[in-house]
Scaffold this motif. Structure first.
Motif, PDB file in Angstrom:
ATOM      1  N   SER A   4      54.210  27.421  36.627  1.00  0.00           N
ATOM      2  CA  SER A   4      55.104  26.469  37.283  1.00  0.00           C
ATOM      3  C   SER A   4      55.357  26.787  38.752  1.00  0.00           C
ATOM      4  CB  SER A   4      56.434  26.382  36.531  1.00  0.00           C
ATOM      5  OG  SER A   4      57.190  27.568  36.680  1.00  0.00           O
ATOM      6  N   VAL A   5      54.929  27.945  39.246  1.00  0.00           N
ATOM      7  CA  VAL A   5      55.171  28.284  40.651  1.00  0.00           C
ATOM      8  C   VAL A   5      53.887  28.294  41.487  1.00  0.00           C
ATOM      9  CG1 VAL A   5      57.332  29.518  40.244  1.00  0.00           C
ATOM     10  CG2 VAL A   5      55.184  30.781  40.190  1.00  0.00           C
ATOM     11  N   ILE A   6      52.834  27.672  40.975  1.00  0.00           N
ATOM     12  CA  ILE A   6      51.584  27.579  41.742  1.00  0.00           C
ATOM     13  C   ILE A   6      51.752  26.500  42.807  1.00  0.00           C
ATOM     14  CG2 ILE A   6      49.152  26.961  41.658  1.00  0.00           C
ATOM     15  CD1 ILE A   6      49.128  28.036  38.774  1.00  0.00           C
ATOM     16  N   LYS A   7      51.652  26.925  44.068  1.00  0.00           N
ATOM     17  CA  LYS A   7      51.811  25.994  45.170  1.00  0.00           C
ATOM     18  C   LYS A   7      50.858  26.389  46.276  1.00  0.00           C
ATOM     19  CE  LYS A   7      55.229  23.691  48.003  1.00  0.00           C
ATOM     20  NZ  LYS A   7      56.590  23.266  48.071  1.00  0.00           N
ATOM     21  N   PRO A   8      50.155  25.464  46.872  1.00  0.00           N
ATOM     22  CA  PRO A   8      50.149  24.026  46.642  1.00  0.00           C
ATOM     23  C   PRO A   8      49.351  23.686  45.383  1.00  0.00           C
ATOM     24  CG  PRO A   8      48.570  24.562  48.353  1.00  0.00           C
ATOM     25  CD  PRO A   8      49.248  25.852  47.958  1.00  0.00           C
ATOM     26  N   LEU A   9      49.690  22.551  44.801  1.00  0.00           N
ATOM     27  CA  LEU A   9      49.030  22.110  43.584  1.00  0.00           C
ATOM     28  C   LEU A   9      48.573  20.665  43.767  1.00  0.00           C
ATOM     29  CD1 LEU A   9      48.264  22.840  40.669  1.00  0.00           C
ATOM     30  CD2 LEU A   9      50.478  21.954  39.949  1.00  0.00           C
ATOM     31  N   GLY A  10      47.337  20.496  44.181  1.00  0.00           N
ATOM     32  CA  GLY A  10      46.758  19.172  44.365  1.00  0.00           C
ATOM     33  C   GLY A  10      46.169  18.641  43.063  1.00  0.00           C
ATOM     34  N   GLU A  11      45.526  17.500  43.160  1.00  0.00           N
ATOM     35  CA  GLU A  11      44.934  16.869  41.972  1.00  0.00           C
ATOM     36  C   GLU A  11      43.868  17.752  41.323  1.00  0.00           C
ATOM     37  OE1 GLU A  11      46.031  14.057  40.391  1.00  0.00           O
ATOM     38  OE2 GLU A  11      47.623  14.265  41.883  1.00  0.00           O
ATOM     39  N   SER A  12      43.011  18.364  42.131  1.00  0.00           N
ATOM     40  CA  SER A  12      41.977  19.217  41.547  1.00  0.00           C
ATOM     41  C   SER A  12      42.600  20.439  40.879  1.00  0.00           C
ATOM     42  CB  SER A  12      40.947  19.632  42.599  1.00  0.00           C
ATOM     43  OG  SER A  12      41.548  20.433  43.603  1.00  0.00           O
ATOM     44  N   GLY A  13      43.680  20.961  41.445  1.00  0.00           N
ATOM     45  CA  GLY A  13      44.380  22.081  40.824  1.00  0.00           C
ATOM     46  C   GLY A  13      45.003  21.689  39.499  1.00  0.00           C
ATOM     47  N   LYS A  14      45.559  20.492  39.432  1.00  0.00           N
ATOM     48  CA  LYS A  14      46.137  19.999  38.177  1.00  0.00           C
ATOM     49  C   LYS A  14      45.063  19.870  37.101  1.00  0.00           C
ATOM     50  CE  LYS A  14      49.695  17.218  40.451  1.00  0.00           C
ATOM     51  NZ  LYS A  14      50.173  15.838  40.659  1.00  0.00           N
ATOM     52  N   LEU A  15      43.926  19.324  37.482  1.00  0.00           N
ATOM     53  CA  LEU A  15      42.825  19.172  36.528  1.00  0.00           C
ATOM     54  C   LEU A  15      42.318  20.536  36.061  1.00  0.00           C
ATOM     55  CD1 LEU A  15      40.901  16.219  38.209  1.00  0.00           C
ATOM     56  CD2 LEU A  15      42.269  16.134  36.104  1.00  0.00           C
ATOM     57  N   GLN A  16      42.224  21.487  36.990  1.00  0.00           N
ATOM     58  CA  GLN A  16      41.764  22.829  36.624  1.00  0.00           C
ATOM     59  C   GLN A  16      42.766  23.500  35.680  1.00  0.00           C
ATOM     60  OE1 GLN A  16      38.712  24.340  37.426  1.00  0.00           O
ATOM     61  NE2 GLN A  16      39.447  25.641  35.775  1.00  0.00           N
ATOM     62  N   LEU A  17      44.061  23.355  35.955  1.00  0.00           N
ATOM     63  CA  LEU A  17      45.073  23.914  35.053  1.00  0.00           C
ATOM     64  C   LEU A  17      44.971  23.301  33.662  1.00  0.00           C
ATOM     65  CD1 LEU A  17      48.384  24.241  37.104  1.00  0.00           C
ATOM     66  CD2 LEU A  17      47.177  26.043  35.888  1.00  0.00           C
ATOM     67  N   THR A  18      44.786  22.008  33.593  1.00  0.00           N
ATOM     68  CA  THR A  18      44.651  21.331  32.307  1.00  0.00           C
ATOM     69  C   THR A  18      43.429  21.857  31.555  1.00  0.00           C
ATOM     70  OG1 THR A  18      45.734  19.375  33.219  1.00  0.00           O
ATOM     71  CG2 THR A  18      44.501  19.069  31.197  1.00  0.00           C
ATOM     72  N   THR A  19      42.334  22.022  32.253  1.00  0.00           N
ATOM     73  CA  THR A  19      41.118  22.577  31.635  1.00  0.00           C
ATOM     74  C   THR A  19      41.364  24.003  31.149  1.00  0.00           C
ATOM     75  OG1 THR A  19      39.717  21.193  33.023  1.00  0.00           O
ATOM     76  CG2 THR A  19      38.684  23.139  32.044  1.00  0.00           C
ATOM     77  N   ASP A  20      41.979  24.814  31.995  1.00  0.00           N
ATOM     78  CA  ASP A  20      42.261  26.203  31.613  1.00  0.00           C
ATOM     79  C   ASP A  20      43.180  26.280  30.401  1.00  0.00           C
ATOM     80  OD1 ASP A  20      40.701  26.957  33.759  1.00  0.00           O
ATOM     81  OD2 ASP A  20      42.384  27.582  35.024  1.00  0.00           O
TER      82      ASP A  20
END
Length: 188
Positions: A4-20
């Motif tokens: 929850s403290v990963i910043k900056p979190l763009g669209e590609s970061g969101k997708l990568q988190l979801t995949t992980d």
């Protein structure tokens, strides 16, 4: 908490988190199935992993209509990572997540810094602070940061101020709901 403290979190970061998160869930499921050594009926489920896993899962699957999942025609599960901003302030849309995780996510989306930046702490120091203090104390630190950031942005251009005000309003809404819920739990 750490996610929850990963910043900056763009669209590609969101997708990568979801995949992980999906890969982690698959690995945990496989591990539990292998380690139980039991038949399918006696197999351990992911519910034995604990609260941290449940919070991680809630980041991936936040129900838009948790109270009526079967009856709502547009029912779908959307990850917290992809909810629209107004939904972040609604407790029924973020069910299963601690208010602190929702607050962090609001701040990560915003131009505002996370609470540890105000105090000059490293992320690890902030995580330790969160682990060693009560929810209410951590909420107070977040609220102090919101007050500070609001006062420093009041004099800036109106477009930036409107954006900051939106996120501060959402965060204060989450804080108010969390404090009201905490008072209700305390009176039971």
């Amino acid at each position: 908490m750490h996610v929850s403290v990963i910043k900056p979190l763009g669209e590609s970061g969101k997708l990568q988190l979801t995949t992980d998160m999906t890969e982690l869930e698959f690995a945990l499921n496989s591990f539990l199935a292998e380690s139980s050594g039991a038949s399918n009926r006696q197999r351990m489920g992911l519910d034995v992993v604990g609260d941290e896993y449940k919070a991680l899962r809630a980041l991936r699957y936040v129900s838009l209509y948790p109270s009526t999942p079967k009856t709502c025609p547009n029912h779908s599960n959307r990850p917290l990572l992809f909810l629209d901003n107004p939904s972040l302030g609604l407790p029924d849309r973020t069910a299963g997540l601690s208010p602190l995780i929702v607050l962090h996510h609001i701040l990560v989306r915003s131009p505002l810094p996370l609470p540890h930046k105000l105090h000059g702490w490293h992320e690890s120091q902030y995580v330790r602070f969160v682990e060693e203090h009560s929810e209410e104390e951590v909420w107070d630190v977040v609220d102090q940061g919101l007050t500070h950031w609001k006062s420093t942005h009041d004099d800036e251009d109106s477009i930036a101020t409107e954006e900051v005000d939106e996120y501060i309003g959402l965060a204060r809404q989450v804080l108010a709901n969390a404090r009201a819920g905490s008072r209700r739990r305390g009176s039971i």
